[in-house]
Design a protein around this motif. Structure first.
Motif, PDB file in Angstrom:
ATOM      1  N   ASP A   1    -103.840 -15.915   7.790  1.00  0.00           N
ATOM      2  CA  ASP A   1    -102.724 -16.454   8.571  1.00  0.00           C
ATOM      3  C   ASP A   1    -102.929 -16.238  10.068  1.00  0.00           C
ATOM      4  OD1 ASP A   1    -101.469 -17.342   6.300  1.00  0.00           O
ATOM      5  OD2 ASP A   1     -99.984 -15.717   6.229  1.00  0.00           O
ATOM      6  N   VAL A   2    -103.575 -15.143  10.433  1.00  0.00           N
ATOM      7  CA  VAL A   2    -103.866 -14.885  11.847  1.00  0.00           C
ATOM      8  C   VAL A   2    -104.810 -15.967  12.356  1.00  0.00           C
ATOM      9  CG1 VAL A   2    -104.838 -13.258  13.515  1.00  0.00           C
ATOM     10  CG2 VAL A   2    -103.495 -12.399  11.567  1.00  0.00           C
ATOM     11  N   TYR A   3    -105.861 -16.250  11.596  1.00  0.00           N
ATOM     12  CA  TYR A   3    -106.798 -17.311  11.977  1.00  0.00           C
ATOM     13  C   TYR A   3    -106.080 -18.649  12.105  1.00  0.00           C
ATOM     14  CZ  TYR A   3    -110.975 -14.418  11.149  1.00  0.00           C
ATOM     15  OH  TYR A   3    -111.948 -13.461  11.208  1.00  0.00           O
ATOM     16  N   LYS A   4    -105.255 -18.987  11.110  1.00  0.00           N
ATOM     17  CA  LYS A   4    -104.552 -20.276  11.108  1.00  0.00           C
ATOM     18  C   LYS A   4    -103.650 -20.425  12.328  1.00  0.00           C
ATOM     19  CE  LYS A   4    -104.232 -20.720   6.094  1.00  0.00           C
ATOM     20  NZ  LYS A   4    -103.311 -20.688   4.953  1.00  0.00           N
ATOM     21  N   GLN A   5    -102.889 -19.389  12.635  1.00  0.00           N
ATOM     22  CA  GLN A   5    -101.960 -19.469  13.763  1.00  0.00           C
ATOM     23  C   GLN A   5    -102.698 -19.602  15.089  1.00  0.00           C
ATOM     24  OE1 GLN A   5     -98.625 -19.911  13.444  1.00  0.00           O
ATOM     25  NE2 GLN A   5     -99.219 -20.025  11.295  1.00  0.00           N
ATOM     26  N   LEU A   6    -103.769 -18.853  15.253  1.00  0.00           N
ATOM     27  CA  LEU A   6    -104.527 -18.930  16.507  1.00  0.00           C
ATOM     28  C   LEU A   6    -105.193 -20.287  16.685  1.00  0.00           C
ATOM     29  CD1 LEU A   6    -106.094 -15.364  16.596  1.00  0.00           C
ATOM     30  CD2 LEU A   6    -104.351 -16.279  18.142  1.00  0.00           C
ATOM     31  N   LYS A   7    -105.651 -20.887  15.587  1.00  0.00           N
ATOM     32  CA  LYS A   7    -106.309 -22.193  15.698  1.00  0.00           C
ATOM     33  C   LYS A   7    -105.329 -23.306  16.058  1.00  0.00           C
ATOM     34  CE  LYS A   7    -110.333 -21.193  12.910  1.00  0.00           C
ATOM     35  NZ  LYS A   7    -111.132 -21.515  11.735  1.00  0.00           N
ATOM     36  N   LYS A   8    -104.031 -23.035  15.923  1.00  0.00           N
ATOM     37  CA  LYS A   8    -103.009 -24.008  16.317  1.00  0.00           C
ATOM     38  C   LYS A   8    -102.778 -24.020  17.828  1.00  0.00           C
ATOM     39  CE  LYS A   8    -100.291 -23.736  12.047  1.00  0.00           C
ATOM     40  NZ  LYS A   8     -98.976 -23.347  11.498  1.00  0.00           N
TER      41      LYS A   8
END
Length: 130
Positions: free
Chosen positions: A59-66
């Motif tokens: 989820d950390v990766y997903k949020q940062l990629k946004k």
């Protein structure tokens, strides 16, 4: 007659911190992108998780990629905060993150009586834009 019973137990609180490394686009201010990335994570982790809910590193990766200006996320490190540090007080519960992290490194399993929190998000979420 059949009765239902509910056992209410105290949950143990585990305090976590997030440190990330991301690649910024060449035409964006690294400082601005870093602040936007941190703010995105602060907003995302402002909700209280359920007791026993795993912490999904993905989820950390997903949020940062946004975040506009972040091209890629190269590393995310989750650590536990406990005791007192820099005038801030954390839970005294010790937790073996390595043992509870899944084999593929995607999430940290929480026991049924444990809840995680990022207690001081403005201090406990940090990163670098390269």
């Amino acid at each position: 007659m059949i009765n239902d019973t509910i056992d209410i137990m105290d949950a143990k609180v585990i305090n976590l911190s997030i440190d990330f490394v991301a690649v910024g686009s060449l035409d964006a201010s690294k400082y601005d992108v870093l602040e936007q990335g941190k703010q995105k994570l602060i907003e995302y982790f402002s909700r209280a998780p359920d007791i026993g809910e795993p912490f999904f590193i993905t989820d950390v990766y997903k949020q940062l990629k946004k975040v506009e200006g972040i091209v890629d996320v190269t590393d995310v490190k989750i650590t536990q905060k406990y005791g007192s540090s820099g005038g801030r007080t954390y839970s005294n519960i010790r937790f073996d993150l390595d043992q509870q992290t899944s084999a593929d490194g995607r999430y940290i399993e929480m026991p049924l009586n444990v809840i995680y929190e990022i207690r001081f998000p403005f201090n406990d979420i940090s990163g670098v834009i390269i």
